[in-house]
Design a protein around this motif. Structure first.
Motif, PDB file in Angstrom:
ATOM      1  N   LYS A 101      93.100  15.132   7.281  1.00 43.73           N
ATOM      2  CA  LYS A 101      92.672  14.075   8.232  1.00 43.73           C
ATOM      3  C   LYS A 101      91.232  13.624   8.197  1.00 43.73           C
ATOM      4  N   SER A 102      90.212  14.453   8.027  1.00 43.05           N
ATOM      5  CA  SER A 102      88.936  14.055   7.703  1.00 43.05           C
ATOM      6  C   SER A 102      88.656  13.401   6.230  1.00 43.05           C
ATOM      7  N   GLU A 103      89.615  14.020   5.206  1.00 39.58           N
ATOM      8  CA  GLU A 103      89.453  13.323   4.102  1.00 39.58           C
ATOM      9  C   GLU A 103      90.037  11.846   3.968  1.00 39.58           C
ATOM     10  N   ARG A 104      91.085  11.576   4.792  1.00 42.18           N
ATOM     11  CA  ARG A 104      91.799  10.321   4.978  1.00 42.18           C
ATOM     12  C   ARG A 104      90.889   9.334   5.604  1.00 42.18           C
ATOM     13  N   MET A 109      86.846   4.775   5.513  1.00 46.03           N
ATOM     14  CA  MET A 109      85.944   4.318   5.904  1.00 46.03           C
ATOM     15  C   MET A 109      84.698   4.035   4.483  1.00 46.03           C
ATOM     16  N   LEU A 110      84.938   4.667   3.561  1.00 48.57           N
ATOM     17  CA  LEU A 110      84.015   4.780   2.510  1.00 48.57           C
ATOM     18  C   LEU A 110      84.657   4.430   1.098  1.00 48.57           C
ATOM     19  N   PRO A 111      83.972   3.986   0.171  1.00 44.53           N
ATOM     20  CA  PRO A 111      84.788   3.574  -1.146  1.00 44.53           C
ATOM     21  C   PRO A 111      84.831   5.260  -1.600  1.00 44.53           C
ATOM     22  N   VAL A 112      85.942   5.306  -2.614  1.00 42.58           N
ATOM     23  CA  VAL A 112      86.380   6.513  -3.050  1.00 42.58           C
ATOM     24  C   VAL A 112      85.338   7.370  -3.578  1.00 42.58           C
ATOM     25  N   LEU A 116      84.085  10.963  -2.315  1.00 45.62           N
ATOM     26  CA  LEU A 116      84.227  12.077  -2.992  1.00 45.62           C
ATOM     27  C   LEU A 116      82.650  12.680  -3.183  1.00 45.62           C
ATOM     28  N   GLU A 117      81.626  12.132  -3.389  1.00 47.81           N
ATOM     29  CA  GLU A 117      80.384  12.685  -3.419  1.00 47.81           C
ATOM     30  C   GLU A 117      79.942  13.186  -2.197  1.00 47.81           C
ATOM     31  N   LEU A 118      80.351  12.579  -0.903  1.00 46.40           N
ATOM     32  CA  LEU A 118      79.834  13.010   0.196  1.00 46.40           C
ATOM     33  C   LEU A 118      80.744  14.299   0.678  1.00 46.40           C
ATOM     34  N   LYS A 119      81.907  14.335   0.095  1.00 48.98           N
ATOM     35  CA  LYS A 119      82.645  15.604   0.184  1.00 48.98           C
ATOM     36  C   LYS A 119      82.271  16.807  -0.595  1.00 48.98           C
ATOM     37  N   SER A 120      81.833  16.604  -1.843  1.00 58.12           N
ATOM     38  CA  SER A 120      81.290  17.689  -2.781  1.00 58.12           C
ATOM     39  C   SER A 120      79.818  18.045  -2.060  1.00 58.12           C
TER      40      SER A 120
END
Length: 218
Positions: A101-104, A109-112, A116-120
């Motif tokens: 849900k957080s990733e969706r 909200m943000l460009p892909v 991905l950068e924020l997630k990693s």
């Protein structure tokens, strides 16, 4: 019938008033002996009973009775272990659902690439772009319109329009930046650089002009 603590022993089922009439005693399979031990978990809840049956009347020794008690304790431990594993599986699934849900939400909200950068790495590196095109749109007469419309209807209408703008922006490779009141802002050439972003933004803006009329006709 003998009650040894919590253990119940009926040496001859045919001679006990609680069991003599039972179908399994009067008929097939003709049970004659019963030993039962309740299964109680550490919280005090009854999970059922461990039952030992025989087809011949009999008495059991103290050691045999204790063996039934120990076996019942092991059964409770296994049942509690299974419950813990099921709870762990549910917790893992809930965590996985929340993560997805957080990733969706991030992707919406943000460009892909930014998501991905924020997630990693939990942070995003600032970048400089030589050229980009900003599309900024708002609704003429919105202030007066807001004074006459019900808030729920107004917000619903704006949501429909902005959803249409999102679809237009995505088709023309534009990234939505933000909405403020009746204002909508998106950008071309960011974060993925391209040479067509000025034309993309112009084509998108022309479609945005027609979007309210299309939405009103639905």
């Amino acid at each position: 019938m003998h009650n040894h603590g919590l253990r119940v022993v009926i040496p001859d089922l045919t001679k006990d008033q609680r069991s003599a009439h039972l179908p399994g005693v009067t008929g097939s399979p003709h049970f004659r002996f019963y030993c039962g031990m309740p299964l109680i978990n550490p919280e005090g809840f009854s999970l059922g009973s461990l039952c030992v049956l025989d087809f011949q009347p009999r008495e059991i020794s103290f050691e045999q009775g204790e063996a039934v008690r120990r076996l019942a304790r092991q059964v409770v431990i296994l049942l509690e272990l299974r419950r813990s594993l099921l709870q762990l599986d549910r917790t893992r699934q809930e965590l996985q659902d929340e993560r997805e849900k957080s990733e969706r939400l991030l992707r919406n909200m943000l460009p892909v690439g930014v998501a991905l950068e924020l997630k990693s790495g939990n942070r995003v590196t600032a970048r400089f772009y030589d050229a980009a095109t900003i599309l900024f749109a708002n609704f003429e007469g919105f202030t007066k319109l807001a004074e006459t419309m019900e808030p729920k209807e107004l917000i619903g209408q704006l949501d429909d329009y902005f959803s249409a703008f999102d679809e237009i922006a995505e088709r023309h490779r534009l990234e939505m930046l933000k909405t403020i009141g009746d204002a909508y802002m998106c950008v071309g050439g960011v974060p993925e650089t391209n040479r067509s972003h000025p034309i993309d933004a112009c084509l998108a803006s022309l479609e945005c002009f027609d979007a309210p009329e299309r939405e009103a006709s639905r």
